[in-house]
Design a protein around this motif. Structure first.
Motif: not given
Length: 111
Positions: A20, A86, A88-90
């Motif tokens: 992501n 951050q 985890q967002e990716w």
């Protein structure tokens, strides 16, 4: 221009670890994996460490803490949660306690 085998492996590792991630950050990570100690690290590890360093320096108060006199270990401790969020967002999940065994940041000079 065709990619080298290492560049292909780096891209594969990024696709697996960071599905992501926005393109601009992916390009930064790709560039980082060709620098310093990451240049010779296995692709999977190089991508992981470059992503951690990017999250630490760009998405936390880590550099400001160093400038305020915090030592490296203390600053890293205080930014772990923001880094994990951050990453985890990716798409990369790392538990805060995993950072105790990671030393992927070869440059703690504030940018």
């Amino acid at each position: 221009m065709s990619k080298t085998r290492r560049q292909q492996l780096i891209d594969e590792a990024m696709a697996m670890l960071l599905p992501n991630i926005p393109l601009a950050y992916a390009l930064t990570i790709r560039h980082s994996t060709a620098q310093g100690a990451l240049r010779t690290a296995p692709p999977y590890r190089a991508v992981r460490l470059a992503a951690i360093a990017l999250a630490r320096h760009q998405f936390t108060g880590y550099d400001a803490m160093l400038q305020q006199g915090y030592d490296r270990d203390a600053a890293r401790f205080f930014v772990q949660e923001d880094m994990c969020m951050q990453l985890q967002e990716w798409g990369l999940t790392i538990a805060p306690n995993e950072f105790e065994n990671i030393d992927g940041d070869t440059n703690d000079t504030p940018q």
